[in-house]
Design an enzyme around this catalytic site. Structure first.
Site, PDB file in Angstrom:
ATOM      1  N   ASN A   2      -2.094   0.175   6.746  1.00 47.94           N
ATOM      2  CA  ASN A   2      -1.589  -1.095   7.284  1.00 47.94           C
ATOM      3  C   ASN A   2      -0.701  -1.875   6.307  1.00 47.94           C
ATOM      4  O   ASN A   2      -0.616  -3.090   6.384  1.00 47.94           O
ATOM      5  CB  ASN A   2      -2.745  -1.940   7.821  1.00 47.94           C
ATOM      6  CG  ASN A   2      -3.728  -2.339   6.746  1.00 47.94           C
ATOM      7  OD1 ASN A   2      -3.612  -1.920   5.605  1.00 47.94           O
ATOM      8  ND2 ASN A   2      -4.691  -3.171   7.105  1.00 47.94           N
ATOM      9  N   ARG A  30      -2.371 -14.220   4.049  1.00 50.52           N
ATOM     10  CA  ARG A  30      -3.053 -13.507   5.139  1.00 50.52           C
ATOM     11  C   ARG A  30      -2.315 -13.720   6.462  1.00 50.52           C
ATOM     12  O   ARG A  30      -2.214 -12.817   7.290  1.00 50.52           O
ATOM     13  CB  ARG A  30      -4.512 -13.929   5.233  1.00 50.52           C
ATOM     14  CG  ARG A  30      -5.316 -13.437   4.029  1.00 50.52           C
ATOM     15  CD  ARG A  30      -6.762 -13.843   4.087  1.00 50.52           C
ATOM     16  NE  ARG A  30      -7.506 -13.139   5.115  1.00 50.52           N
ATOM     17  CZ  ARG A  30      -7.942 -11.889   5.000  1.00 50.52           C
ATOM     18  NH1 ARG A  30      -7.711 -11.195   3.895  1.00 50.52           N
ATOM     19  NH2 ARG A  30      -8.627 -11.329   5.974  1.00 50.52           N
ATOM     20  N   GLU A  53     -10.168  -9.753  -7.677  1.00 44.50           N
ATOM     21  CA  GLU A  53      -9.094  -8.785  -7.459  1.00 44.50           C
ATOM     22  C   GLU A  53      -7.949  -8.972  -8.458  1.00 44.50           C
ATOM     23  O   GLU A  53      -7.375  -7.987  -8.934  1.00 44.50           O
ATOM     24  CB  GLU A  53      -8.587  -8.889  -6.024  1.00 44.50           C
ATOM     25  CG  GLU A  53      -9.635  -8.426  -5.014  1.00 44.50           C
ATOM     26  CD  GLU A  53      -9.176  -8.524  -3.563  1.00 44.50           C
ATOM     27  OE1 GLU A  53     -10.000  -8.212  -2.688  1.00 44.50           O
ATOM     28  OE2 GLU A  53      -8.013  -8.894  -3.300  1.00 44.50           O
ATOM     29  N   HIS A  93      -2.191  -5.599   1.588  1.00 47.86           N
ATOM     30  CA  HIS A  93      -3.546  -6.137   1.407  1.00 47.86           C
ATOM     31  C   HIS A  93      -3.442  -7.549   0.855  1.00 47.86           C
ATOM     32  O   HIS A  93      -2.494  -7.867   0.126  1.00 47.86           O
ATOM     33  CB  HIS A  93      -4.337  -5.277   0.419  1.00 47.86           C
ATOM     34  CG  HIS A  93      -5.608  -5.949  -0.058  1.00 47.86           C
ATOM     35  ND1 HIS A  93      -6.782  -5.903   0.664  1.00 47.86           N
ATOM     36  CD2 HIS A  93      -5.854  -6.717  -1.150  1.00 47.86           C
ATOM     37  CE1 HIS A  93      -7.696  -6.617   0.018  1.00 47.86           C
ATOM     38  NE2 HIS A  93      -7.174  -7.116  -1.084  1.00 47.86           N
ATOM     39  N   LYS A 147       0.823  -1.215   0.000  1.00 50.17           N
ATOM     40  CA  LYS A 147       0.000   0.000   0.000  1.00 50.17           C
ATOM     41  C   LYS A 147       0.864   1.275   0.000  1.00 50.17           C
ATOM     42  O   LYS A 147       2.063   1.221   0.259  1.00 50.17           O
ATOM     43  CB  LYS A 147      -0.928  -0.038   1.219  1.00 50.17           C
ATOM     44  CG  LYS A 147      -1.936  -1.188   1.175  1.00 50.17           C
ATOM     45  CD  LYS A 147      -2.936  -1.084   2.326  1.00 50.17           C
ATOM     46  CE  LYS A 147      -3.974  -2.187   2.255  1.00 50.17           C
ATOM     47  NZ  LYS A 147      -5.004  -2.025   3.303  1.00 50.17           N
ATOM     48  N   THR A 183      -5.385  -7.177  10.649  1.00 54.10           N
ATOM     49  CA  THR A 183      -5.658  -5.887   9.995  1.00 54.10           C
ATOM     50  C   THR A 183      -5.112  -4.727  10.824  1.00 54.10           C
ATOM     51  O   THR A 183      -4.495  -3.806  10.300  1.00 54.10           O
ATOM     52  CB  THR A 183      -7.184  -5.713   9.800  1.00 54.10           C
ATOM     53  OG1 THR A 183      -7.667  -6.832   9.062  1.00 54.10           O
ATOM     54  CG2 THR A 183      -7.506  -4.437   9.054  1.00 54.10           C
ATOM     55  N   TYR A 186     -12.501  -1.634  -3.707  1.00 52.76           N
ATOM     56  CA  TYR A 186     -13.000  -1.863  -2.344  1.00 52.76           C
ATOM     57  C   TYR A 186     -14.532  -1.746  -2.257  1.00 52.76           C
ATOM     58  O   TYR A 186     -15.056  -1.418  -1.197  1.00 52.76           O
ATOM     59  CB  TYR A 186     -12.362  -0.856  -1.387  1.00 52.76           C
ATOM     60  CG  TYR A 186     -10.970  -1.246  -0.912  1.00 52.76           C
ATOM     61  CD1 TYR A 186     -10.758  -2.406  -0.181  1.00 52.76           C
ATOM     62  CD2 TYR A 186      -9.877  -0.428  -1.158  1.00 52.76           C
ATOM     63  CE1 TYR A 186      -9.494  -2.756   0.275  1.00 52.76           C
ATOM     64  CE2 TYR A 186      -8.598  -0.771  -0.697  1.00 52.76           C
ATOM     65  CZ  TYR A 186      -8.424  -1.943   0.018  1.00 52.76           C
ATOM     66  OH  TYR A 186      -7.177  -2.282   0.483  1.00 52.76           O
TER      67      TYR A 186
HETATM   68  P1  CMP Z   1      -7.482  -4.450   3.734  1.00 60.08           P
HETATM   69  O1  CMP Z   1      -7.062  -5.799   4.149  1.00 60.08           O
HETATM   70  O2  CMP Z   1      -6.920  -3.868   2.499  1.00 60.08           O
HETATM   71  O3  CMP Z   1      -9.072  -4.440   3.611  1.00 60.08           O
HETATM   72  C1  CMP Z   1      -9.856  -3.321   3.874  1.00 60.08           C
HETATM   73  C2  CMP Z   1      -9.067  -2.178   4.409  1.00 60.08           C
HETATM   74  O4  CMP Z   1      -9.844  -1.206   5.086  1.00 60.08           O
HETATM   75  C3  CMP Z   1      -8.105  -2.672   5.485  1.00 60.08           C
HETATM   76  O5  CMP Z   1      -7.093  -3.436   4.923  1.00 60.08           O
HETATM   77  C4  CMP Z   1      -7.685  -1.366   6.111  1.00 60.08           C
HETATM   78  O6  CMP Z   1      -6.749  -0.650   5.308  1.00 60.08           O
HETATM   79  C5  CMP Z   1      -9.023  -0.627   6.097  1.00 60.08           C
HETATM   80  N1  CMP Z   1      -9.748  -0.767   7.362  1.00 60.08           N
HETATM   81  C6  CMP Z   1     -10.309  -1.867   7.880  1.00 60.08           C
HETATM   82  N2  CMP Z   1     -10.916  -1.602   9.046  1.00 60.08           N
HETATM   83  C7  CMP Z   1     -10.742  -0.291   9.258  1.00 60.08           C
HETATM   84  C8  CMP Z   1     -11.153   0.594  10.297  1.00 60.08           C
HETATM   85  N3  CMP Z   1     -11.875   0.173  11.342  1.00 60.08           N
HETATM   86  N4  CMP Z   1     -10.806   1.880  10.179  1.00 60.08           N
HETATM   87  C9  CMP Z   1     -10.100   2.319   9.119  1.00 60.08           C
HETATM   88  N5  CMP Z   1      -9.679   1.513   8.092  1.00 60.08           N
HETATM   89  C10 CMP Z   1     -10.012   0.246   8.176  1.00 60.08           C
END
Ligand code: CMP
Length: 137
Positions: free
Chosen positions: A112, A85, A126, A115, A9, A91, A49
């Site tokens: 984070n 994962r 995807e 993905h 990311k 996450t 998304y």
């Molecule tokens: P990802 O695994 O890419 O899937 C969805 C993304 O949404 C996740 O990683 C984070 O980057 C984001 N995300 C998930 N939960 C939250 C949250 N509670 N607040 C902000 N961002 C979130």
């Protein structure tokens, strides 16, 4: 053999972590069968998304994902979806185990670092969102 879609990311790319993350991916037995560096538009991030479109963090998430370059990858190995994962970690990096990518490189629950697809159905969607068959080698 199974394939999954991985993304490094914007937070991790801008901090120069991409090379380290790619090395860890290879050390963990993934074959990188597709790879490119791209910059998402807001609209392209929203399409990726779309399953989260009703979540309170959707607008912020899609702003973040379009703020700078990302690296999209197709990763192949047996059990690739679950294994990727596991390597990413939880996450929220506060809950991620030692040795996981999010523990090492993530800033917070949104920024984070990486993905990964969460199921065979989402992996299919995807991967096809970013790659055509000629780009997977
Ligand atoms: P990802 O695994 O890419 O899937 C969805 C993304 O949404 C996740 O990683 C984070 O980057 C984001 N995300 C998930 N939960 C939250 C949250 N509670 N607040 C902000 N961002 C979130």
């Amino acid at each position: 053999m199974e394939r999954t879609l991985g993304i490094i990311k914007p937070d991790a790319v801008s901090k120069g972590y991409a090379g380290k993350i790619l090395a860890i991916i290879e050390e963990n037995g993934f074959n990188i069968v597709g790879l490119k560096k791209i910059r998402l538009t807001k609209e392209k991030a929203e399409g990726f998304y779309y399953v989260h479109k009703d979540k309170p963090f959707f607008n912020s998430l899609t702003d973040f994902m379009s703020e700078g370059p990302i690296i999209v990858m197709v990763l192949e190995k047996e059990n690739a979806i679950a294994d990727w994962r596991k390597l990413m970690g939880a996450t929220n990096p506060e809950n991620a185990e030692e040795g996981t990518l999010r523990k090492m490189f993530a800033e917070n629950i949104e920024r984070n670092a990486v993905h990964g697809s969460d199921s065979p159905e989402s992996a299919k969607y995807e991967i096809s969102y970013f790659f055509n068959a000629l780009e997977l080698v």
